[in-house]
Design a protein around this motif. Structure first.
Motif, PDB file in Angstrom:
ATOM      1  N   UNK A  41      35.529  10.933  29.216  1.00 53.29           N
ATOM      2  CA  UNK A  41      35.264   9.667  28.886  1.00 53.29           C
ATOM      3  C   UNK A  41      33.298   9.278  27.883  1.00 53.29           C
ATOM      4  N   UNK A  42      33.039   9.108  26.406  1.00 49.55           N
ATOM      5  CA  UNK A  42      32.250   9.134  26.578  1.00 49.55           C
ATOM      6  C   UNK A  42      32.080   8.029  25.453  1.00 49.55           C
ATOM      7  N   UNK A  43      31.285   8.045  25.822  1.00 52.51           N
ATOM      8  CA  UNK A  43      31.057   6.455  24.257  1.00 52.51           C
ATOM      9  C   UNK A  43      30.755   7.182  23.410  1.00 52.51           C
ATOM     10  N   UNK A  44      32.095   5.856  22.056  1.00 55.51           N
ATOM     11  CA  UNK A  44      31.603   6.308  21.194  1.00 55.51           C
ATOM     12  C   UNK A  44      30.695   6.435  20.044  1.00 55.51           C
ATOM     13  N   UNK A  45      29.430   5.453  20.614  1.00 52.44           N
ATOM     14  CA  UNK A  45      27.628   5.880  20.234  1.00 52.44           C
ATOM     15  C   UNK A  45      27.639   7.421  20.094  1.00 52.44           C
ATOM     16  N   UNK A  46      28.022   8.752  20.850  1.00 55.28           N
ATOM     17  CA  UNK A  46      27.466   9.615  21.337  1.00 55.28           C
ATOM     18  C   UNK A  46      28.512  10.679  20.246  1.00 55.28           C
ATOM     19  N   UNK A  47      28.689  10.027  18.823  1.00 58.18           N
ATOM     20  CA  UNK A  47      29.386  10.838  17.946  1.00 58.18           C
ATOM     21  C   UNK A  47      29.659  12.293  17.660  1.00 58.18           C
ATOM     22  N   UNK A  48      28.264  12.853  18.553  1.00 61.14           N
ATOM     23  CA  UNK A  48      28.766  14.728  18.068  1.00 61.14           C
ATOM     24  C   UNK A  48      29.973  14.979  19.636  1.00 61.14           C
ATOM     25  N   UNK A  49      29.883  14.357  21.066  1.00 60.19           N
ATOM     26  CA  UNK A  49      31.067  14.810  21.520  1.00 60.19           C
ATOM     27  C   UNK A  49      32.297  13.864  21.425  1.00 60.19           C
ATOM     28  N   UNK A  50      32.415  13.083  20.396  1.00 55.91           N
ATOM     29  CA  UNK A  50      33.499  12.419  19.805  1.00 55.91           C
ATOM     30  C   UNK A  50      34.333  13.624  19.019  1.00 55.91           C
ATOM     31  N   UNK A  51      33.513  14.743  18.224  1.00 58.10           N
ATOM     32  CA  UNK A  51      33.550  15.082  16.935  1.00 58.10           C
ATOM     33  C   UNK A  51      34.209  16.433  17.982  1.00 58.10           C
ATOM     34  N   UNK A  52      33.326  16.209  18.425  1.00 57.22           N
ATOM     35  CA  UNK A  52      33.996  17.969  19.530  1.00 57.22           C
ATOM     36  C   UNK A  52      35.239  17.771  20.494  1.00 57.22           C
ATOM     37  N   UNK A  53      35.029  16.214  20.801  1.00 57.68           N
ATOM     38  CA  UNK A  53      36.716  16.300  21.354  1.00 57.68           C
ATOM     39  C   UNK A  53      37.728  16.373  20.406  1.00 57.68           C
ATOM     40  N   UNK A  54      37.393  15.545  19.597  1.00 57.01           N
ATOM     41  CA  UNK A  54      38.590  15.622  18.565  1.00 57.01           C
ATOM     42  C   UNK A  54      38.856  16.751  17.539  1.00 57.01           C
ATOM     43  N   UNK A  55      37.805  17.739  17.987  1.00 56.14           N
ATOM     44  CA  UNK A  55      38.472  19.290  17.352  1.00 56.14           C
ATOM     45  C   UNK A  55      39.095  19.987  18.796  1.00 56.14           C
ATOM     46  N   UNK A  56      39.423  19.775  19.259  1.00 58.01           N
ATOM     47  CA  UNK A  56      39.176  20.706  20.728  1.00 58.01           C
ATOM     48  C   UNK A  56      41.072  19.793  20.846  1.00 58.01           C
ATOM     49  N   UNK A  57      41.025  18.402  20.170  1.00 63.32           N
ATOM     50  CA  UNK A  57      42.649  18.160  20.299  1.00 63.32           C
ATOM     51  C   UNK A  57      43.340  16.972  20.730  1.00 63.32           C
ATOM     52  N   UNK A  58      41.798  16.233  21.191  1.00 62.68           N
ATOM     53  CA  UNK A  58      42.149  15.236  22.373  1.00 62.68           C
ATOM     54  C   UNK A  58      41.831  13.770  20.720  1.00 62.68           C
ATOM     55  N   UNK A  59      42.843  12.776  21.333  1.00 57.64           N
ATOM     56  CA  UNK A  59      43.215  11.458  20.385  1.00 57.64           C
ATOM     57  C   UNK A  59      41.480  10.613  21.284  1.00 57.64           C
ATOM     58  N   UNK A  60      41.393   9.825  20.690  1.00 59.91           N
ATOM     59  CA  UNK A  60      40.748   8.731  20.769  1.00 59.91           C
ATOM     60  C   UNK A  60      41.516   7.576  20.579  1.00 59.91           C
ATOM     61  N   UNK A  61      41.178   6.932  22.338  1.00 58.73           N
ATOM     62  CA  UNK A  61      41.808   5.559  22.333  1.00 58.73           C
ATOM     63  C   UNK A  61      40.882   4.500  22.340  1.00 58.73           C
ATOM     64  N   UNK A  62      41.996   2.829  22.213  1.00 58.28           N
ATOM     65  CA  UNK A  62      41.014   2.525  21.969  1.00 58.28           C
ATOM     66  C   UNK A  62      40.006   1.411  22.872  1.00 58.28           C
ATOM     67  N   UNK A  63      38.796   1.512  21.829  1.00 59.31           N
ATOM     68  CA  UNK A  63      37.754   1.499  23.285  1.00 59.31           C
ATOM     69  C   UNK A  63      37.840   0.230  23.972  1.00 59.31           C
ATOM     70  N   UNK A  64      37.141   0.788  24.916  1.00 57.31           N
ATOM     71  CA  UNK A  64      37.155  -0.378  26.165  1.00 57.31           C
ATOM     72  C   UNK A  64      35.620  -0.747  27.108  1.00 57.31           C
ATOM     73  N   UNK A  65      35.373  -1.737  27.315  1.00 58.23           N
ATOM     74  CA  UNK A  65      34.445  -2.315  27.886  1.00 58.23           C
ATOM     75  C   UNK A  65      33.965  -2.229  28.815  1.00 58.23           C
ATOM     76  N   UNK A  66      32.813  -2.138  30.269  1.00 55.77           N
ATOM     77  CA  UNK A  66      32.247  -1.520  30.899  1.00 55.77           C
ATOM     78  C   UNK A  66      31.879  -2.984  31.495  1.00 55.77           C
ATOM     79  N   UNK A  67      31.977  -3.790  32.389  1.00 54.94           N
ATOM     80  CA  UNK A  67      31.539  -5.082  33.051  1.00 54.94           C
ATOM     81  C   UNK A  67      30.603  -5.222  33.773  1.00 54.94           C
ATOM     82  N   UNK A  68      29.500  -5.825  33.657  1.00 55.81           N
ATOM     83  CA  UNK A  68      28.396  -5.735  34.091  1.00 55.81           C
ATOM     84  C   UNK A  68      28.100  -7.102  35.192  1.00 55.81           C
TER      85      UNK A  68
END
Length: 71
Positions: A41-68
């Motif tokens: 569960x990483x923010x989509x703004x963290x592009x380095x993390x998204x790229x790392x997890x994608x390279x490891x085979x994880x698939x991005x899911x639709x963005x969910x927003x936290x409520x506050x």
């Protein structure tokens, strides 16, 4: 299911595949412990993390927003 976070690579060692290797090793350890799945569960703004997890085979899911609520 198991959560693979937080994971980080020191800035002097980035872009060498270490993040992918760490992520794959963590997923393998979770599997060995009996986890049926793994997720991150990483923010989509963290592009380095998204790229790392994608390279490891994880698939991005639709963005969910936290409520506050302020107050």
């Amino acid at each position: 299911p198991g959560l693979l976070e937080p994971m980080a690579v020191h800035r002097d060692h980035r872009r060498r595949g270490h993040g992918r290797a760490i992520t794959l090793a963590a997923a393998a350890a979770l599997r060995a412990l009996g986890a049926s799945s793994a997720f991150v569960c990483t923010p989509t703004a963290n592009t380095a993390a998204v790229a790392t997890y994608t390279a490891a085979g994880f698939r991005p899911l639709p963005v969910t927003r936290d409520s506050r609520r302020d107050g």
